[in-house]
Design a protein around this motif. Structure first.
Motif, PDB file in Angstrom:
ATOM      1  N   LEU A   1     -36.382   3.356  53.657  1.00  0.00           N
ATOM      2  CA  LEU A   1     -36.087   3.377  52.227  1.00  0.00           C
ATOM      3  C   LEU A   1     -35.561   2.020  51.747  1.00  0.00           C
ATOM      4  CD1 LEU A   1     -35.707   4.822  49.522  1.00  0.00           C
ATOM      5  CD2 LEU A   1     -33.557   5.758  50.385  1.00  0.00           C
ATOM      6  N   ALA A   2     -34.578   1.466  52.429  1.00  0.00           N
ATOM      7  CA  ALA A   2     -33.978   0.196  52.010  1.00  0.00           C
ATOM      8  C   ALA A   2     -34.739  -0.967  52.626  1.00  0.00           C
ATOM      9  CB  ALA A   2     -32.507   0.133  52.422  1.00  0.00           C
ATOM     10  N   PRO A   3     -35.034  -2.021  51.860  1.00  0.00           N
ATOM     11  CA  PRO A   3     -35.668  -3.209  52.445  1.00  0.00           C
ATOM     12  C   PRO A   3     -34.725  -3.897  53.425  1.00  0.00           C
ATOM     13  CG  PRO A   3     -35.713  -3.253  50.027  1.00  0.00           C
ATOM     14  CD  PRO A   3     -34.785  -2.162  50.424  1.00  0.00           C
ATOM     15  N   ILE A   4     -35.267  -4.710  54.318  1.00  0.00           N
ATOM     16  CA  ILE A   4     -34.453  -5.466  55.266  1.00  0.00           C
ATOM     17  C   ILE A   4     -33.462  -6.338  54.497  1.00  0.00           C
ATOM     18  CG2 ILE A   4     -34.488  -7.335  56.964  1.00  0.00           C
ATOM     19  CD1 ILE A   4     -37.094  -6.271  57.999  1.00  0.00           C
ATOM     20  N   GLY A   5     -32.187  -6.256  54.879  1.00  0.00           N
ATOM     21  CA  GLY A   5     -31.160  -7.097  54.274  1.00  0.00           C
ATOM     22  C   GLY A   5     -30.542  -6.543  53.014  1.00  0.00           C
ATOM     23  N   ASP A   6     -30.894  -5.312  52.633  1.00  0.00           N
ATOM     24  CA  ASP A   6     -30.318  -4.742  51.417  1.00  0.00           C
ATOM     25  C   ASP A   6     -29.298  -3.662  51.753  1.00  0.00           C
ATOM     26  OD1 ASP A   6     -29.918  -4.270  48.655  1.00  0.00           O
ATOM     27  OD2 ASP A   6     -32.040  -4.581  48.239  1.00  0.00           O
ATOM     28  N   LEU A   7     -28.712  -3.069  50.725  1.00  0.00           N
ATOM     29  CA  LEU A   7     -27.669  -2.067  50.907  1.00  0.00           C
ATOM     30  C   LEU A   7     -28.229  -0.841  51.617  1.00  0.00           C
ATOM     31  CD1 LEU A   7     -24.648  -1.925  49.976  1.00  0.00           C
ATOM     32  CD2 LEU A   7     -25.427  -0.395  48.168  1.00  0.00           C
ATOM     33  N   SER A   8     -27.448  -0.302  52.547  1.00  0.00           N
ATOM     34  CA  SER A   8     -27.821   0.951  53.194  1.00  0.00           C
ATOM     35  C   SER A   8     -27.791   2.074  52.158  1.00  0.00           C
ATOM     36  CB  SER A   8     -26.836   1.264  54.323  1.00  0.00           C
ATOM     37  OG  SER A   8     -26.997   2.599  54.762  1.00  0.00           O
ATOM     38  N   PRO A   9     -28.716   3.016  52.235  1.00  0.00           N
ATOM     39  CA  PRO A   9     -28.694   4.139  51.283  1.00  0.00           C
ATOM     40  C   PRO A   9     -27.401   4.942  51.318  1.00  0.00           C
ATOM     41  CG  PRO A   9     -30.773   4.081  52.472  1.00  0.00           C
ATOM     42  CD  PRO A   9     -29.873   3.086  53.139  1.00  0.00           C
ATOM     43  N   TYR A  10     -26.642   4.817  52.426  1.00  0.00           N
ATOM     44  CA  TYR A  10     -25.424   5.618  52.591  1.00  0.00           C
ATOM     45  C   TYR A  10     -24.196   5.037  51.885  1.00  0.00           C
ATOM     46  CZ  TYR A  10     -28.151   7.319  56.639  1.00  0.00           C
ATOM     47  OH  TYR A  10     -29.123   7.831  57.452  1.00  0.00           O
ATOM     48  N   SER A  11     -24.253   3.810  51.410  1.00  0.00           N
ATOM     49  CA  SER A  11     -23.036   3.067  51.060  1.00  0.00           C
ATOM     50  C   SER A  11     -22.614   3.233  49.605  1.00  0.00           C
ATOM     51  CB  SER A  11     -23.253   1.575  51.352  1.00  0.00           C
ATOM     52  OG  SER A  11     -22.042   0.868  51.310  1.00  0.00           O
ATOM     53  N   SER A  12     -21.327   3.482  49.387  1.00  0.00           N
ATOM     54  CA  SER A  12     -20.774   3.577  48.033  1.00  0.00           C
ATOM     55  C   SER A  12     -20.385   2.189  47.526  1.00  0.00           C
ATOM     56  CB  SER A  12     -19.572   4.519  47.998  1.00  0.00           C
ATOM     57  OG  SER A  12     -18.609   4.129  48.953  1.00  0.00           O
ATOM     58  N   THR A  13     -20.154   2.076  46.229  1.00  0.00           N
ATOM     59  CA  THR A  13     -19.904   0.782  45.587  1.00  0.00           C
ATOM     60  C   THR A  13     -18.781   0.914  44.563  1.00  0.00           C
ATOM     61  OG1 THR A  13     -21.467   1.170  43.772  1.00  0.00           O
ATOM     62  CG2 THR A  13     -22.370   0.220  45.803  1.00  0.00           C
ATOM     63  N   SER A  14     -18.420  -0.204  43.915  1.00  0.00           N
ATOM     64  CA  SER A  14     -17.372  -0.145  42.889  1.00  0.00           C
ATOM     65  C   SER A  14     -17.881  -0.601  41.520  1.00  0.00           C
ATOM     66  CB  SER A  14     -16.164  -1.002  43.307  1.00  0.00           C
ATOM     67  OG  SER A  14     -16.504  -2.381  43.406  1.00  0.00           O
ATOM     68  N   LEU A  15     -19.183  -0.428  41.260  1.00  0.00           N
ATOM     69  CA  LEU A  15     -19.740  -0.873  39.979  1.00  0.00           C
ATOM     70  C   LEU A  15     -19.187  -0.107  38.788  1.00  0.00           C
ATOM     71  CD1 LEU A  15     -22.006  -2.113  41.970  1.00  0.00           C
ATOM     72  CD2 LEU A  15     -23.409  -2.097  39.919  1.00  0.00           C
ATOM     73  N   LEU A  16     -18.736   1.124  38.991  1.00  0.00           N
ATOM     74  CA  LEU A  16     -18.221   1.924  37.875  1.00  0.00           C
ATOM     75  C   LEU A  16     -16.742   1.656  37.597  1.00  0.00           C
ATOM     76  CD1 LEU A  16     -19.924   5.413  38.404  1.00  0.00           C
ATOM     77  CD2 LEU A  16     -20.676   3.499  36.997  1.00  0.00           C
TER      78      LEU A  16
END
Length: 842
Positions: free
Chosen positions: A478-493
């Motif tokens: 699903l995720a391209p090489i070098g990008d965020l893992s689908p499992y990971s949360s973020t702080s954009l909100l």
């Protein structure tokens, strides 16, 4: 400026770099607040409304309260004037009013009135709130500030128990159903014991182990709303807030174990146990660890396995998560190691502290964490350790919880050694949108306690994209090489004032999807890490390997990196280890493709998704000739002591100017060539989690005890002008044309070429940025100023940190793609300075 050579040169540690320490007053830009306009009211009519509200409310409250001079008071504040609620240093009404703000509730879009709940103590003073309201209702001339305050109040209402909830969405429908709650108790209340006796008489369960902060003690209790409100409104001075208790989760994997004893035995032959008396220790706070696993046992003694469970023998890992963390912390991804034949040297120990146990009685997560660290310290008091914790709960707010503040308190190290906590950002789970999977990551906030300022929070990215499983033929990652893992949360909100989280990302695995069917996906074994398996259950064969992924695996990898760095540089502080890890982080080319524009503000989404990028042990611990890293550790006194302040009448105490060993000659020879400087500043704050008692705008500032920022001398300014630009105390007093005394303005210089800029970097308690320019420009930039900014130390418990100094770590890297030696010129200057210093002592 990619480097292909192998790094082999040690870090540079310049000594005696402090050129000056001068009394500090910050340089301020801009004018007053745009929110200063007075709300227009018909004063007479508005005063009648407020007076009527107040009398009615007070009469009803006093019927219940047994503290006749203390009651709660809730006001609805006009949303456009919410900032008037201020913070603890500049409150809505002064202390003499008898009002103390205990909670605020903002609507999601800030469009409706703010509900502000106060503790009102009738003190009979002239400046008391009732007297001030009486003056407002009369025809007397009152101050503009008082008029502004009363005009901002829409209504005064009776306080309901719901008004003491930090998050009203958690308020239960059934008022008689019992729940576990966090009760925040005012330390200064004299009625605490009586209040607890009332709860005990109602057979309310109260935890044995409260968590203590600056203004509050936090208790875990099991009670209904009906039980709570009877006690709370009888003794209103006691409770300042109620929060829902959330039980920690470990996001345990459904691990399919692999029976590969022959491969495990082969691996054991290639492990070098390189432990000494002062080897660092990774303290794993989790579900326990299977200590007898052949790959774990050499690094984890049985006596170092402990638990917060009342049954101290209950240290084993029944779920497998802690054992997986231990294996990844020691070996990284075993799938890579098992393919090779090189010897693996490990120079650090493990400790297992079991804090997750579903069978245990409910207890504050902060309390379990405190107990666990105390157990480790009692067992081996002289160890140098870091704490690794991949447990989170469902809370998803940047505002501090008792758990995140507890982590910050432990890390700060008040009356004990400071700690580096490495914590997982928290996971998100399927289904994932196949076309734009990052949308789900961006809408899934970092989980509690990963918002802790002093912790190193770890998200997950992935390099795993190859699927070899024949049963998944036609699937793709699903995720391209070098990008965020689908499992990971973020702080954009999160609101912009809160820290950058995660600070770094490490391998956390990928997810397999069937491209032509959006409903079909699989957590492919090929896209996860290999680690150690837990103790076998009865009647099951021994299995040695298991699968590991998510931000848990990334956190274990980050702990491994930190432990290796501590082993190589054993004298470095936790602040310095965190500093070097973040300093070494880089965005991958895939991550940089998401940079949407040319403005500094467009970097913020990248920072809040990937942090500063993927760290590297090689970059964190070693240099190249043309890529040199300097590390300085020092201390600063942010605020004056009482005696000093009587003399200086200043909020801040000092600014420190570092004069660094700078390769001027080498840089000046790089005319027209690009060079890069990276600066990272790391320090720990003391937390105060009572942020619900201040306006939303000031909550981040109210949480920290102090802040530190850095600035660098610009190429076209002198040292004297640099100091004047940053510190107004360095500017001379002059007479203006109208005869009034004023302060001189510093000479104008060109703004420097920072990639992220102050508005992106000055968040939290670690700040990193990149300067890009030419060699001659950088040659003139060899001075860095460290200076304090505000926090709650300026107005609370001043006697307890009077004149306190705080440690910080400062990393500076100079880098060029040219084949030129920056390292040696810097090292020669450091060696020469050391020789001079030795001669002085001789």
């Amino acid at each position: 400026m990619a480097q292909t050579s192998k790094r082999s040169l040690p870090l540079l540690f310049p000594k005696n770099t402090v050129a000056s320490s001068s009394p500090f007053s910050p340089s301020r830009n801009g004018g007053g607040s745009s929110n200063d306009a007075l709300i227009q009211r018909n004063r007479r009519q508005h005063a009648q409304t407020l007076t009527s509200d107040f009398k009615t409310f007070l009469q009803e409250a006093k019927k219940i309260s047994k503290e006749k001079t203390t009651t709660y008071l809730t006001m609805e504040i006009a949303s456009e004037k919410a900032d008037i609620l201020g913070n603890n240093s500049t409150p809505f009404f002064p202390e003499t009013s008898g009002l103390k703000l205990v909670n605020t509730e903002f609507s999601e879009d800030d469009s409706t009135a703010v509900a502000a709940t106060f503790l009102l103590t009738e003190n009979g003073k002239k400046g008391s709130f009732p007297n001030k309201l009486e003056e407002y209702a009369s025809s007397k001339i009152i101050s503009k500030k008082d008029e502004q305050r009363f005009n901002a109040i829409e209504r005064i209402t009776e306080t309901k128990i719901k008004d003491l909830f930090s998050d009203k969405t958690e308020f239960p429908i059934d008022l008689n159903q019992q729940f576990w709650w966090e009760l925040w108790i005012n330390k200064e209340s004299t009625a605490k014991d009586t209040f607890q006796n009332i709860l005990a008489a109602q057979q309310v369960q109260i935890s044995q182990y409260p968590v203590s902060f600056v203004e509050s003690d936090v208790f875990l209790i099991c009670a209904s709303i009906t039980q709570l409100q009877n006690a709370i409104f009888q003794y209103p001075s006691v409770v300042t807030g109620i929060r829902k208790y959330r039980e920690m989760n470990s996001f345990f994997l459904n691990m399919r174990n692999i029976d590969q004893k022959d491969r495990m035995d082969d691996l054991k032959q290639h492990i070098s146990v390189n432990l000494g008396k002062n080897s660092p220790t990774v303290c794993i706070l989790d579900s326990g660890v299977f200590q007898k696993h052949p790959l774990i046992e050499p690094f984890l003694e049985e006596k170092d396995c402990q638990t917060t469970h009342p049954d101290k023998r209950n240290t084993q890992d029944l779920d497998g998560h802690g054992t997986a963390m231990a294996g990844t912390t020691l070996y990284g991804d075993l799938s890579f190691i098992l393919k090779g034949s090189t010897t693996l040297s490990i120079s650090y120990n493990l400790e297992s502290l079991k804090i997750y146990d579903p069978s245990a009685t409910a207890e504050l997560s902060a309390s379990k964490t405190n107990q666990a660290i105390s157990l480790a310290e009692s067992n081996a008091p002289n160890r140098k350790r870091l704490a690794c914790m991949a447990l989170t709960d469902e809370a998803k707010t940047p505002e501090p919880s008792s758990w995140s503040a507890g982590v910050d308190h432990l890390a700060f190290g008040k009356d004990r050694n400071p700690y580096l906590f490495i914590i997982s950002a928290g996971n998100i789970y399927p289904p994932y949108p196949h076309d734009k999977y990052l949308v789900k990551n961006d809408l899934s906030p970092i989980q509690n306690p990963a918002q802790a300022w002093n912790a190193l929070t770890v998200g997950a990215y992935t390099e795993k994209c190859n699927i070899n499983d024949p049963s998944l033929a036609g699937y793709k990652a699903l995720a391209p090489i070098g990008d965020l893992s689908p499992y990971s949360s973020t702080s954009l909100l999160w609101n912009k004032e809160w820290p950058i989280k995660p600070e770094i990302v490490m391998e956390g695995g990928n997810y397999a999807i069937e491209p032509n069917n959006p409903d079909v996906s699989d957590a492919s074994d090929d896209l996860r890490l290999l680690t150690t398996a837990p103790e076998p259950k009865p009647h099951y064969p021994q299995n040695y390997f298991a699968l590991h992924s998510d931000t848990s695996a990334a956190t274990a990898l980050a702990s491994k990196l930190a432990a290796e760095l501590m082993a190589e540089y054993p004298d470095l502080s936790p602040q310095a280890i965190r500093c070097l890890i973040v300093h070494s982080a880089r965005w991958t080319s895939q991550m940089e493709q998401h940079y949407a524009g040319k403005n500094k503000g467009d970097f913020l989404p990248l920072l809040r998704r990937y942090g500063y990028g993927v760290p590297s042990l090689e970059r964190a611990s070693k240099c190249l000739k043309n890529d040199a890293t300097l590390l300085v550790e020092n201390a600063i006194q942010p605020f004056p002591s009482g005696a000093q302040n009587k003399r200086k009448k200043s909020t801040y105490h000092e600014m420190i100017l570092h004069d660094l060993p700078w390769p001027k000659e080498t840089l000046e020879a790089l005319e027209g060539k690009d060079v890069r400087m990276r600066v990272t500043l790391s320090y720990f704050i003391e937390p105060n989690p009572n942020v619900a008692a201040v306006s939303k705008k000031f909550r981040a500032q109210a949480y920290r005890s102090f802040g530190l920022h850095f600035d660098v001398k610009r190429p076209d300014e002198t040292q004297e002008n640099f100091k004047k630009r940053v510190n107004t105390n360095e500017r001379a007093k002059i007479n203006s044309p109208d005869g009034k005394e004023t302060t001189e303005s510093p000479q104008k210089t060109k703004a420097t070429k920072w990639k992220l800029g102050i508005h992106n970097r000055n968040k939290g308690s670690i700040h990193s940025d990149i300067w890009e320019g030419t060699g001659p420009e950088l040659a003139a930039c060899g001075q860095i100023a460290i200076y304090p900014v505000g926090g709650w130390w300026t107005y609370l418990q001043k006697d307890q940190h009077d004149g306190a100094k705080v440690a910080y770590a400062l990393a500076i890297s100079l880098e060029t793609s040219e084949n030129i030696d920056l390292y040696t010129e810097i090292k020669n200057q450091i060696d020469h300075s050391a020789m001079i210093q030795n001669d002085i002592f001789l």
